[in-house]
Design a protein around this motif. Sequence first.
Motif, PDB file in Angstrom:
ATOM      1  N   GLY A   1       0.821  -1.211   0.000  1.00 35.78           N
ATOM      2  CA  GLY A   1       0.000   0.000   0.000  1.00 35.78           C
ATOM      3  C   GLY A   1       0.849   1.253   0.000  1.00 35.78           C
ATOM      4  N   ALA A   2       1.850   1.276   0.853  1.00 29.32           N
ATOM      5  CA  ALA A   2       2.743   2.429   0.920  1.00 29.32           C
ATOM      6  C   ALA A   2       3.528   2.585  -0.377  1.00 29.32           C
ATOM      7  N   PHE A   3       3.927   1.462  -0.980  1.00 29.85           N
ATOM      8  CA  PHE A   3       4.676   1.520  -2.230  1.00 29.85           C
ATOM      9  C   PHE A   3       3.826   2.137  -3.333  1.00 29.85           C
ATOM     10  N   PHE A   4       2.576   1.692  -3.449  1.00 30.72           N
ATOM     11  CA  PHE A   4       1.689   2.246  -4.476  1.00 30.72           C
ATOM     12  C   PHE A   4       1.470   3.737  -4.258  1.00 30.72           C
ATOM     13  N   ASN A   5       1.190   4.133  -3.020  1.00 32.00           N
ATOM     14  CA  ASN A   5       0.946   5.550  -2.730  1.00 32.00           C
ATOM     15  C   ASN A   5       2.163   6.407  -3.072  1.00 32.00           C
ATOM     16  N   ASP A   6       3.330   5.932  -2.691  1.00 33.67           N
ATOM     17  CA  ASP A   6       4.551   6.672  -2.990  1.00 33.67           C
ATOM     18  C   ASP A   6       4.790   6.753  -4.504  1.00 33.67           C
ATOM     19  N   SER A   7       4.470   5.678  -5.198  1.00 34.00           N
ATOM     20  CA  SER A   7       4.681   5.653  -6.654  1.00 34.00           C
ATOM     21  C   SER A   7       3.803   6.691  -7.345  1.00 34.00           C
ATOM     22  N   PHE A   8       2.541   6.736  -6.966  1.00 30.51           N
ATOM     23  CA  PHE A   8       1.633   7.693  -7.604  1.00 30.51           C
ATOM     24  C   PHE A   8       1.990   9.127  -7.231  1.00 30.51           C
ATOM     25  N   ALA A   9       2.409   9.339  -5.993  1.00 33.73           N
ATOM     26  CA  ALA A   9       2.812  10.684  -5.580  1.00 33.73           C
ATOM     27  C   ALA A   9       4.040  11.138  -6.385  1.00 33.73           C
ATOM     28  N   PHE A  10       4.955  10.231  -6.619  1.00 37.53           N
ATOM     29  CA  PHE A  10       6.148  10.548  -7.405  1.00 37.53           C
ATOM     30  C   PHE A  10       5.768  10.842  -8.856  1.00 37.53           C
ATOM     31  N   MET A  11       4.900  10.016  -9.431  1.00 45.42           N
ATOM     32  CA  MET A  11       4.449  10.243 -10.804  1.00 45.42           C
ATOM     33  C   MET A  11       3.777  11.602 -10.943  1.00 45.42           C
ATOM     34  N   GLU A  12       2.961  11.951  -9.951  1.00 37.77           N
ATOM     35  CA  GLU A  12       2.262  13.236 -10.017  1.00 37.77           C
ATOM     36  C   GLU A  12       3.244  14.398  -9.908  1.00 37.77           C
ATOM     37  N   SER A  13       4.171  14.324  -8.978  1.00 39.49           N
ATOM     38  CA  SER A  13       5.115  15.424  -8.780  1.00 39.49           C
ATOM     39  C   SER A  13       6.009  15.638  -9.993  1.00 39.49           C
ATOM     40  N   GLU A  14       6.252  14.555 -10.742  1.00 39.56           N
ATOM     41  CA  GLU A  14       7.130  14.634 -11.901  1.00 39.56           C
ATOM     42  C   GLU A  14       6.364  14.844 -13.208  1.00 39.56           C
ATOM     43  N   GLY A  15       5.053  14.774 -13.158  1.00 36.26           N
ATOM     44  CA  GLY A  15       4.259  14.935 -14.376  1.00 36.26           C
ATOM     45  C   GLY A  15       4.543  13.862 -15.405  1.00 36.26           C
ATOM     46  N   VAL A  16       4.642  12.625 -14.943  1.00 31.39           N
ATOM     47  CA  VAL A  16       4.984  11.504 -15.832  1.00 31.39           C
ATOM     48  C   VAL A  16       3.763  11.067 -16.628  1.00 31.39           C
ATOM     49  N   ASP A  17       3.987  10.761 -17.896  1.00 26.62           N
ATOM     50  CA  ASP A  17       2.891  10.299 -18.741  1.00 26.62           C
ATOM     51  C   ASP A  17       2.374   8.954 -18.230  1.00 26.62           C
ATOM     52  N   TYR A  18       1.089   8.889 -17.936  1.00 29.86           N
ATOM     53  CA  TYR A  18       0.493   7.729 -17.271  1.00 29.86           C
ATOM     54  C   TYR A  18       0.591   6.471 -18.138  1.00 29.86           C
ATOM     55  N   THR A  19       0.157   6.565 -19.363  1.00 32.03           N
ATOM     56  CA  THR A  19       0.136   5.380 -20.236  1.00 32.03           C
ATOM     57  C   THR A  19       1.543   4.935 -20.599  1.00 32.03           C
ATOM     58  N   ARG A  20       2.403   5.898 -20.956  1.00 35.03           N
ATOM     59  CA  ARG A  20       3.765   5.548 -21.349  1.00 35.03           C
ATOM     60  C   ARG A  20       4.529   4.916 -20.178  1.00 35.03           C
ATOM     61  N   PHE A  21       4.324   5.419 -18.976  1.00 35.43           N
ATOM     62  CA  PHE A  21       5.020   4.881 -17.800  1.00 35.43           C
ATOM     63  C   PHE A  21       4.719   3.397 -17.631  1.00 35.43           C
ATOM     64  N   PHE A  22       3.434   3.045 -17.641  1.00 35.78           N
ATOM     65  CA  PHE A  22       3.087   1.649 -17.389  1.00 35.78           C
ATOM     66  C   PHE A  22       3.469   0.744 -18.559  1.00 35.78           C
ATOM     67  N   ARG A  23       3.395   1.264 -19.778  1.00 32.52           N
ATOM     68  CA  ARG A  23       3.812   0.436 -20.910  1.00 32.52           C
ATOM     69  C   ARG A  23       5.310   0.188 -20.842  1.00 32.52           C
ATOM     70  N   ALA A  24       6.081   1.217 -20.497  1.00 27.70           N
ATOM     71  CA  ALA A  24       7.531   1.041 -20.378  1.00 27.70           C
ATOM     72  C   ALA A  24       7.865   0.056 -19.271  1.00 27.70           C
ATOM     73  N   LEU A  25       7.109   0.117 -18.177  1.00 24.95           N
ATOM     74  CA  LEU A  25       7.344  -0.786 -17.055  1.00 24.95           C
ATOM     75  C   LEU A  25       7.099  -2.235 -17.465  1.00 24.95           C
ATOM     76  N   SER A  26       6.159  -2.418 -18.384  1.00 25.18           N
ATOM     77  CA  SER A  26       5.826  -3.783 -18.810  1.00 25.18           C
ATOM     78  C   SER A  26       6.752  -4.291 -19.916  1.00 25.18           C
ATOM     79  N   CYS A  27       7.700  -3.455 -20.340  1.00 28.59           N
ATOM     80  CA  CYS A  27       8.633  -3.870 -21.402  1.00 28.59           C
ATOM     81  C   CYS A  27      10.073  -3.962 -20.904  1.00 28.59           C
ATOM     82  N   LEU A  28      10.245  -4.074 -19.596  1.00 23.65           N
ATOM     83  CA  LEU A  28      11.595  -4.155 -19.039  1.00 23.65           C
ATOM     84  C   LEU A  28      12.293  -5.463 -19.405  1.00 23.65           C
ATOM     85  N   ASP A  29      11.558  -6.410 -19.967  1.00 25.16           N
ATOM     86  CA  ASP A  29      12.192  -7.640 -20.425  1.00 25.16           C
ATOM     87  C   ASP A  29      12.922  -7.435 -21.752  1.00 25.16           C
TER      88      ASP A  29
END
Length: 485
Positions: free
Chosen positions: A349-377
Motif C-alpha cells: 500500500g505504501a509503495f503504491f501511494n509513494d509511486s503515484f505521488a512521485f508520478m504526479e510530482s514529476e508529471g509523468v505520462d500515465y500510459t507511457r510509464f506503465f507500458r515502459a514498465l511492462s517492457c523491461l524484459d
Amino acid sequence: MPLLDRIAITHRYTTLPSGFYRYVLPTPLDNPRWVIWNQPLAERFGFPGNANQSSELLKILSGTSFAEQFKPLAMKYAGHQFGIYNPDLGDGRGLLLGELISDSGSVFDLHLKGAGQTPYSRSGDGRAVLRSTIREYLCSEAMAGLGIPTTRALGMMVTDTPVYREKVESGALLLRLAETHIRFGHFEHFFYTEQHDHLQHLADKVIEWHFPQCQHTKQPYLAMFECIVALTADMIAHWQAKGFAHGVMNTDNMSILGQTFDYGPFGFMDDYEPGYICNHSDYQGRYAFNNQPSIALWNLTALAQALTPFIVRADLERALEQFTPRLQSQYSTYMRAKFGLVEKYPEDGAFFNDSFAFMESEGVDYTRFFRALSCLDSHDSASIIDLFVDRTKAEKWLSEYLLRCEKEALKTPERCEQMRKANPKYILRNYLAQQAIDKAEQGDFSLVHTLADVLKTPYDEQPEYNHLAKLPPEWGKRMAISCSS
C-alpha cells in the motif's frame, strides 16, 4: 429492402406505454455518405461484407428513406446535470431505430445520433457535427479494444448539410449500438413526475430484459439495484485504471448496465494528474478524474431515491454501501496487474501511494510509464528513467520496484508478458483525435480509419504505428473539450 430482411430486428421498447417515448421520423440530411463502417461488428448482426456499398442501405440507415422494419422513436427521460435536476430531457438528437439480434442471440439497440429534432430537443437543432461524431466513434471502439464496458459504433456518415455551432460545420450521423439506452434518468423521470405505475413497469422490464437472474429472488427490485451498483463500480474501476475521464457524468449519461455512454468532452490523461479536468465547461471540477468514484456513488444515490416507492430505504443504503468496497477491490486488481505485483504484502500500500505521488510530482505520462514498465524484459531501465526529471530519485524508485518484483512467482519475461495485457501501448489521446478531425474537415478520413484499426488491438506492439504511441506535443496536453456537438 431485401438486405434488411436478412437482419433480425425487434422492437421491445415499443411494448412500453406511450409515455416512455414518441415516434419520430428522422429528418434527412443532404448527400449522406460513409466515413467508416464497422464491418467486424456488422457481421455479428448478419450484415454482409459489402453492406456499406449498398446505396439503398445507406439511405435507410441515414434516415433518408423510410424502412418499415424500423420504428424510430425518441425516449423520454430526465436527469441531474452537474448536480441539478432537469426534468426536460430526452433523446433530443437521436432516435432508437429498432433492436438488432446478434448471432449469439444478444439484443442491441440501434440508435441514429444526429437524426434531427424531436419533442425533447428543447431549443436544439437535433444535429451532430463531424468532430464530435468522429470522437464518439473512435473512443467507443477504443474502449472496446481496451476491454472497458462501452456502447459501440456500427458506422459513421458525413453529409453536406451545414450545422451551426461556434462556426459552420458539417452535419454527421453516428450509428450507435448499445445493449440498452435506458439510463438512471429514465427512473428519475417517472419518480419525480409521480408516475409510479410506469416506474414499476420500467423496473419490471429492465429485470426481464437485462437482469433475468433477479426475477426469482425474494426482492427482485433490490437485486436489480444491487446489480446496477456492482456494474457501475466495475466500470469506474476500469476508467480509473486506464486513466479515462468521462467529463460529464450526469445521471442521464449513466447506463443501467455500467457501460460507458454518451461520449462528449472525454479525455485520457497524458501526464498523471489526479485532478485532471477534460470538460472546459466544468468550472468547479465536479467531474475531474479523481472525483469519478464519488460522483458515480452520488449518481447511484440519485437512482436509489427514484426506487424508494418499491424498495425500502435501509435496503437501498446497504446496497450503496457495497459500491466503494467493490470498486476498490476491482481497482486494486487492475492496478496490481499493471504493476505486475500480484502477490500481496503489507508494505504494498505504501509503495503504491509513494509511486503515484512521485508520478504526479514529476508529471509523468500515465500510459507511457506503465507500458515502459511492462517492457523491461526487452528494454533497459532508461525507458523508465527518461520519463522523470529527477533521475536520481527515479533510479531509486526503480531499484525498489525491481526488488519488490523478485518476490513474485513469475520471472521477468513471463511477468512482463502479463503486464503488457494490462498496459496498452495505444490510447485515443485527444491530440490524435483532433488531428483526425482536422484532416476529416478537409475531406481526408485516412487518420480516422488508421486510428480505428490501431485502437482495436491497443495492447499489441504494431510497430508500424509507433508514431501513434509517442508522447503528445505540449499543445496536445490537457486539452479541454467542449460539450457542444
